[in-house]
Enzyme design. Structure first.
Site, PDB file in Angstrom:
ATOM      1  N   ASP A  22      38.634  39.690  44.602  1.00 29.52           N
ATOM      2  CA  ASP A  22      40.045  40.090  44.577  1.00 29.52           C
ATOM      3  C   ASP A  22      40.944  38.929  44.982  1.00 29.52           C
ATOM      4  O   ASP A  22      40.553  38.083  45.794  1.00 29.52           O
ATOM      5  CB  ASP A  22      40.240  41.269  45.551  1.00 29.52           C
ATOM      6  CG  ASP A  22      41.549  42.007  45.300  1.00 29.52           C
ATOM      7  OD1 ASP A  22      42.218  41.724  44.291  1.00 29.52           O
ATOM      8  OD2 ASP A  22      41.906  42.853  46.135  1.00 29.52           O
ATOM      9  N   ASN A  70      41.198  48.783  35.414  1.00 28.14           N
ATOM     10  CA  ASN A  70      41.879  47.548  35.017  1.00 28.14           C
ATOM     11  C   ASN A  70      42.522  47.634  33.632  1.00 28.14           C
ATOM     12  O   ASN A  70      43.368  46.804  33.284  1.00 28.14           O
ATOM     13  CB  ASN A  70      40.928  46.337  35.067  1.00 28.14           C
ATOM     14  CG  ASN A  70      40.655  45.854  36.490  1.00 28.14           C
ATOM     15  OD1 ASN A  70      39.613  45.263  36.763  1.00 28.14           O
ATOM     16  ND2 ASN A  70      41.585  46.104  37.411  1.00 28.14           N
TER      17      ASN A  70
HETATM   18  C1  FPP Z   1      41.119  40.665  41.024  1.00 31.64           C
HETATM   19  O1  FPP Z   1      42.238  39.856  41.162  1.00 31.64           O
HETATM   20  C2  FPP Z   1      40.252  40.204  39.980  1.00 31.64           C
HETATM   21  C3  FPP Z   1      40.030  40.844  38.801  1.00 31.64           C
HETATM   22  C4  FPP Z   1      40.679  42.086  38.425  1.00 31.64           C
HETATM   23  C5  FPP Z   1      39.130  40.315  37.798  1.00 31.64           C
HETATM   24  C6  FPP Z   1      38.009  39.459  38.291  1.00 31.64           C
HETATM   25  C7  FPP Z   1      37.784  38.432  37.296  1.00 31.64           C
HETATM   26  C8  FPP Z   1      37.307  37.199  37.523  1.00 31.64           C
HETATM   27  C9  FPP Z   1      36.838  36.739  38.832  1.00 31.64           C
HETATM   28  C10 FPP Z   1      37.232  36.216  36.437  1.00 31.64           C
HETATM   29  C11 FPP Z   1      35.913  36.259  35.742  1.00 31.64           C
HETATM   30  C12 FPP Z   1      35.911  37.357  34.823  1.00 31.64           C
HETATM   31  C13 FPP Z   1      34.906  37.809  34.047  1.00 31.64           C
HETATM   32  C14 FPP Z   1      35.254  38.962  33.225  1.00 31.64           C
HETATM   33  C15 FPP Z   1      33.531  37.253  33.972  1.00 31.64           C
HETATM   34  P1  FPP Z   1      43.668  40.522  40.993  1.00 31.64           P
HETATM   35  O2  FPP Z   1      44.180  40.160  39.630  1.00 31.64           O
HETATM   36  O3  FPP Z   1      43.607  41.972  41.264  1.00 31.64           O
HETATM   37  O4  FPP Z   1      44.457  39.758  42.091  1.00 31.64           O
HETATM   38  P2  FPP Z   1      45.713  40.298  42.899  1.00 31.64           P
HETATM   39  O5  FPP Z   1      45.261  41.494  43.670  1.00 31.64           O
HETATM   40  O6  FPP Z   1      46.052  39.137  43.776  1.00 31.64           O
HETATM   41  O7  FPP Z   1      46.772  40.600  41.891  1.00 31.64           O
END
Ligand code: FPP
Length: 253
Positions: A22, A70
């Protein structure tokens, strides 16, 4: 605890570690960059973590890459994340295979576009005999959805006369989950300071230790992983018992 679903061996460290990755968006926002850049750097952190986990003796690493929730994100972000999974499988598969990593995808794969589904099936088929480490990628994954699908499968078997309703127990339900045959994670790490489980491995993490770190996922490095493992090492795991040595030995057997 039912046979086959107790947490993995409790040696010096956990054998199965699961991570809620996250903070990609916030990482980008803090730098005035588009969220996509945070996800791109998140993929780099993912690659780094697979390598570090292998070197630190973790046998199973489960990563929460895309949840059933998501899909509610803006379409451009959703397609970027789908593209990252494609890129990950396309570009990294050969290297993972060479390193002896077995890849397994959990989640509602039937809901994925055929192209993506074939891609993940190819990754699983190619690496199926590898034994160095198991990388479980939770994609289009939601724990409630997984449990509901397992319940529906069991109901179908009962309706077809192949199973008696009374035979359904924890072991049988576990065996119909996407994680069938996997030991439960002993440690769940969540980055970015959030302290939620967000529909991740609700069944499997029943006895897991949770470590929450303020580190944003793109910054998650070997030191952060080692710190989480050290924190796990300081926890006393009792599995609902009293924590005496004999009880602990039974729990960890
Ligand atoms: C959370 O950060 C992360 C995700 C929803 C996706 C995780 C994806 C990766 C680590 C990249 C690699 C991906 C794949 C599909 C192999 P957030 O966007 O919720 O962050 P925030 O809470 O700060 O907005």
């Amino acid at each position: 605890m039912s046979q086959g679903q107790r947490p993995g061996r409790d040696r010096d460290g956990p054998s199965h570690v699961a991570v809620i990755m996250d903070g990609n968006g916030r990482w980008a926002q803090m730098r005035g960059l588009p969220r996509q850049e945070g996800h791109r750097r998140g993929l780099e952190a993912l690659r780094r973590t697979v390598k570090n986990a292998g070197e630190l003796g973790i046998e199973i690493l489960t990563l929460y890459s895309f949840s059933t929730e998501n899909w509610r994100r803006p379409p451009a972000e959703v397609s970027f994340l789908l593209g990252l999974l494609k890129r990950f499988v396309d570009k990294d598969l050969a290297e993972l295979h060479a390193a002896g990593v077995r890849v397994r995808i959990i989640g509602a794969r039937l809901d994925l576009a055929p192209e993506l589904r074939h891609l993940v099936e190819r990754a699983e088929a190619m690496t199926r005999d590898n034994t160095a480490m198991l990388l479980v990628v939770a994609f289009n994954y939601g724990s409630r959805d997984e449990i509901a699908r397992a319940a529906a499968r069991l109901a179908g078997e009962v309706a077809a006369g192949r199973l008696a309703a009374e035979a359904i127990d924890e072991t049988l339900l576990s065996s119909r989950l996407d994680t069938a045959d996997l030991p439960d994670p002993e440690l769940v790490i969540r980055t970015s300071g959030e302290m939620r489980i967000s529909n991740f491995l609700l069944w499997q993490a029943a006895y897991a230790e949770f470590v929450f770190t303020p580190v944003l996922w793109p910054d998650f490095d070997r030191a952060a992983l080692e710190a989480a493992l050290a924190e796990y090492g300081r926890r006393e795991r009792r599995f609902g018992g009293l924590g005496d040595p004999i009880d602990r030995a039974v729990g960890a057997a």
